[in-house]
Enzyme design. Structure first.
Site, PDB file in Angstrom:
ATOM      1  N   ASP A 148      40.428  43.140  43.510  1.00 28.38           N
ATOM      2  CA  ASP A 148      38.869  43.256  44.115  1.00 28.38           C
ATOM      3  C   ASP A 148      38.124  44.400  43.698  1.00 28.38           C
ATOM      4  O   ASP A 148      38.565  45.320  43.979  1.00 28.38           O
ATOM      5  CB  ASP A 148      39.093  43.111  45.780  1.00 28.38           C
TER       6      ASP A 148
ATOM      7  N   GLN B  70      33.904  47.468  44.931  1.00 28.26           N
ATOM      8  CA  GLN B  70      33.808  48.869  45.020  1.00 28.26           C
ATOM      9  C   GLN B  70      33.818  49.564  43.725  1.00 28.26           C
ATOM     10  O   GLN B  70      33.527  51.013  43.705  1.00 28.26           O
ATOM     11  CB  GLN B  70      34.495  49.349  46.292  1.00 28.26           C
TER      12      GLN B  70
ATOM     13  N   LYS C 147      26.440  44.759  45.962  1.00 29.22           N
ATOM     14  CA  LYS C 147      26.750  46.205  45.999  1.00 29.22           C
ATOM     15  C   LYS C 147      26.273  47.074  44.606  1.00 29.22           C
ATOM     16  O   LYS C 147      26.492  48.110  44.472  1.00 29.22           O
ATOM     17  CB  LYS C 147      28.178  46.212  46.230  1.00 29.22           C
TER      18      LYS C 147
ATOM     19  N   HIS D   7      40.189  45.044  52.103  1.00 24.91           N
ATOM     20  CA  HIS D   7      39.194  44.281  53.042  1.00 24.91           C
ATOM     21  C   HIS D   7      39.657  43.038  53.406  1.00 24.91           C
ATOM     22  O   HIS D   7      40.628  42.224  52.854  1.00 24.91           O
ATOM     23  CB  HIS D   7      38.097  44.115  52.092  1.00 24.91           C
TER      24      HIS D   7
ATOM     25  N   CYS E 239      35.523  45.826  58.167  1.00 28.45           N
ATOM     26  CA  CYS E 239      36.364  44.787  57.619  1.00 28.45           C
ATOM     27  C   CYS E 239      37.487  45.114  56.761  1.00 28.45           C
ATOM     28  O   CYS E 239      38.055  44.391  55.910  1.00 28.45           O
ATOM     29  CB  CYS E 239      35.464  43.857  56.565  1.00 28.45           C
TER      30      CYS E 239
END
Length: 417
Positions: free
Chosen positions: A208, A211, A234, A133, A375
């Site tokens: 990261d 997700q 999220k 991202h 993104c």
């Protein structure tokens, strides 16, 4: 509920958005949770009640409301820490995952930080991947520009997996920053192996996990990471709240990212000393109600069970990959098997721009998907495409909604035939 199966119809009743109709009486088919998830009543009502009955600033006010608000805010920190297997003093609240990633990048090459693990200059290397991202690319580009360090990356194979070629991580690598799960491909990366490679050369690793944390059980210790960033919106929580987890000794070594109230120990006109972590990184009035909402989101997801959510999404992904194969001239971008992948499926349709796909799905079928480069423009450039259509699944989705998506895609094919 902690079994490996979900009562999805009961879960959907917890989310008020699914009781509404779209214009012309169409039901909402929400397949865009990778962008932002919907919110259950527990989160909505917890935030409303705090605003209505308990709100005050935290860590400052010596009265009943101040004590209640501080207790709820710090209680949310405890919940988040438990959710990812961390110590509460290692959980920093930020406004989103992007801020968490920037916070870490700010510490590298910062002249006030003399810890050799964070010193960075010409000849040193920063490693990311081609599937990141923008939030996990741009801060490192800026860091390279500030310090003269070299930015390197792992490529992506045609199947949507990382190309773990030797020579990307070297003795000059200082930080490796990688998505735990791709927001476009759904690929779950071999982060434990990457952590091993990074630590072998003395580098630190940041994940990261925006997700992954909402969808799979995540234990920061088991991942052998040094830093983990994720976001609230999220994971059925509110926007405006994110999390940085970092090992305590690293937080102690890092300089503050923002200066202001409540992150200090003492202030003189010519110098300041700082509060211990995590408060050292939480300058000013924090996102109080958002943090409390995130704590409620953790309660909700824990009550459902991450193992059950993961199993449900795996079944939805299997069903979607099979169903999409029946759509003519549709190409899935990313892994076409369930091995090491999550519930995000991106695709192109030959001769049809994703923006047209998304508009028809929304206008005529009530199907909400995301279109664009998500993104992650460098990843789309890697595959030679400007954009994709992305369907992303969560605990409240059904196979019937995937059927609605597929019906809509067949209609799109007819429109552009």
């Amino acid at each position: 509920m902690t079994s490996t199966s979900l009562d999805v119809e009961r879960i959907r009743k917890d989310f008020p958005v699914f009781s509404r109709e779209l214009p012309d009486g169409r039901p909402l088919v929400y397949l865009d949770s990778g962008n932002s998830s919907q919110k259950p009543n527990l989160v909505i009502e917890t935030m409303r009640e705090h605003l209505a009955l308990h709100y005050s600033n935290v860590g400052r006010a010596m009265h009943v409301l101040g004590a209640e608000s501080t207790e709820a805010y710090e209680g949310a920190r405890d919940k988040v820490a438990g959710f990812v297997g961390a110590s509460r003093d290692e959980v920093v609240f930020t406004k989103n995952a992007s801020e968490a990633l920037n916070l870490v990048a700010y510490s590298f090459g910062n002249p006030v930080n003399t810890d050799p693990r964070f010193t960075l200059g010409p000849g040193d290397e920063i490693v990311v991947t081609e599937m990141e991202h923008h939030s996990n690319i741009v801060p490192w580009q800026l860091l390279a520009q500030r310090t003269g360090a070299t930015l390197k990356w792992f490529g992506v194979t045609d199947e949507g997996r990382l190309d773990l070629a030797d020579g990307v991580i070297t003795e000059r690598t200082k930080i490796v920053s990688v998505a735990h799960q791709s927001n476009v491909l759904g690929t779950v990366n071999p982060v434990v192996e990457l952590a091993r490679r990074a630590h072998e050369v003395g580098a630190l690793i940041l994940l990261d996990a925006s997700q992954s944390v909402p969808h799979h059980p995540v234990d920061v210790a088991a991942l052998d990471a040094d830093f983990v960033a994720f976001t609230g919106h999220k994971m059925v929580g509110p926007s405006g709240i994110g999390v940085l987890w970092a090992r305590a000794e690293l937080l102690d070594a890092m300089p503050p990212f923002l200066g202001g109230g409540e992150m200090i120990e003492a202030v003189w006109m010519d110098r300041s000393t700082y509060a211990p972590a995590p408060h050292k990184f939480e300058a000013g009035t924090p996102p109080i109600v958002e943090a409390i909402g995130l704590g409620a989101a953790v309660d909700y997801l824990t009550g459902v069970g991450l193992e059950a959510i993961e199993a449900h999404e795996r079944e939805l992904t299997r069903y979607a990959l099979e169903a999409l194969r029946e759509v003519p001239r549709l190409r899935v971008i990313g892994p076409e098997t369930l091995e090491a992948r999550g519930g995000t499926v991106s695709f192109t349709m030959e001769g049809i721009h994703p923006h047209d796909v998304g508009q028809i799905l929304d206008d005529q079928f009530g199907v909400a998907v995301r279109v664009g480069h998500h993104c992650a423009r460098p990843l789309h450039l890697r595959f030679g495409i400007p954009a994709t259509t992305r369907a992303s699944f969560y605990l409240y989705n059904t196979t019937g909604e995937i059927d609605a998506l597929v019906r809509g895609l067949h209609h799109v094919q007819k429109v552009f035939a």
